[in-house]
Design a protein around this motif. Sequence first.
Motif, PDB file in Angstrom:
ATOM      1  N   TYR A 134       0.877  -1.179   0.000  1.00 34.40           N
ATOM      2  CA  TYR A 134       0.000   0.000   0.000  1.00 34.40           C
ATOM      3  C   TYR A 134       0.906   1.219   0.000  1.00 34.40           C
ATOM      4  CZ  TYR A 134      -3.739   3.248   1.324  1.00 34.40           C
ATOM      5  OH  TYR A 134      -4.642   4.290   1.348  1.00 34.40           O
ATOM      6  N   ASP A 136       1.017   4.531   0.148  1.00 36.27           N
ATOM      7  CA  ASP A 136       0.054   5.542   0.566  1.00 36.27           C
ATOM      8  C   ASP A 136       0.668   6.936   0.674  1.00 36.27           C
ATOM      9  OD1 ASP A 136      -2.292   6.694   1.452  1.00 36.27           O
ATOM     10  OD2 ASP A 136      -1.992   6.111   3.551  1.00 36.27           O
ATOM     11  N   ALA A 143      -2.838   1.141  -3.389  1.00 36.39           N
ATOM     12  CA  ALA A 143      -2.709  -0.321  -3.368  1.00 36.39           C
ATOM     13  C   ALA A 143      -2.104  -0.805  -4.683  1.00 36.39           C
ATOM     14  CB  ALA A 143      -4.070  -0.960  -3.129  1.00 36.39           C
ATOM     15  N   LEU A 165      -7.887  -1.444  -1.902  1.00 37.22           N
ATOM     16  CA  LEU A 165      -7.208  -1.987  -0.731  1.00 37.22           C
ATOM     17  C   LEU A 165      -7.640  -3.420  -0.417  1.00 37.22           C
ATOM     18  CD1 LEU A 165      -6.902   0.826   1.983  1.00 37.22           C
ATOM     19  CD2 LEU A 165      -5.093  -0.691   1.157  1.00 37.22           C
ATOM     20  N   GLU A 191      -7.990   5.426  -1.710  1.00 32.86           N
ATOM     21  CA  GLU A 191      -7.094   4.273  -1.575  1.00 32.86           C
ATOM     22  C   GLU A 191      -6.157   4.105  -2.762  1.00 32.86           C
ATOM     23  OE1 GLU A 191      -9.716   0.917  -1.157  1.00 32.86           O
ATOM     24  OE2 GLU A 191     -10.701   1.280  -3.086  1.00 32.86           O
TER      25      GLU A 191
END
Length: 244
Positions: A134, A136, A143, A165, A191
């Motif tokens: 992930y 982020d 993801a 995710l 995400e």
Amino acid sequence: MSLLEDAFYKTLESKTQDFHPVVLFNPHEEKLILLDLSENNQELKAVDIADIMEFGKYISNQLEIYGAKFGYGGYNELRSLYNRSDLFDTNLAITEQPITTEEPRRLHIGTDIWGVAGTEVHAPLNGIVHSFAYNDHLGDYGATIILFHQLNNISFHTLYGHISLKDIENLKEGSLITRGEKFATFGNVKENGYWPPHLHFQMIKNMGSFKGDYPGVCKLSEGGQYLENSPDPDLLLGMRKFIT
């Protein structure tokens, strides 16, 4: 082109009919448009790319105007839009620790397929899960899944960025993903690195030490080496010919 490179391309080209579509698209009933996000797109200059709502509206409007299911493109495309995130002012390819560089990364080395969140992603051929993560950060992949493939006497990886995710929640490295299997979906803004929903698809010959990540954007000055290591994804996608 070396004999090894020649064998790589010839093997892929000989297997074109064997690849399963990565996204489901019926060219007889649905439309695919070229979505130009390069510095040459004058219309894009009027869009506040840093505003995800405005950026997303621009993408959606383009698809609606042309009645298209997907927007497609971006390989070897120089994009100033990456100035929306300082992630692309660092050189992540040299070290795991970001290093600010004088030349920002602006050359896109994968192909983007723009659509709606939840769009199914299928494996083009048998593979195993090399890694996932992930990522982020603003402008990053969110993801991400990377698959490893062997085809005749060649091997390579495919990267799937900006997915959901839930697609990596119960995933394990080394798991088999079969040709045609639905193993991911387009993620939503929260995400997928804060991008309008799309899939970043990239082929990678040599992953080096990367796991769950690999640069999808490089410096223009380093474009030659990165484009050689990440061939045109349309070799597997086979979608460009359907652009209207």
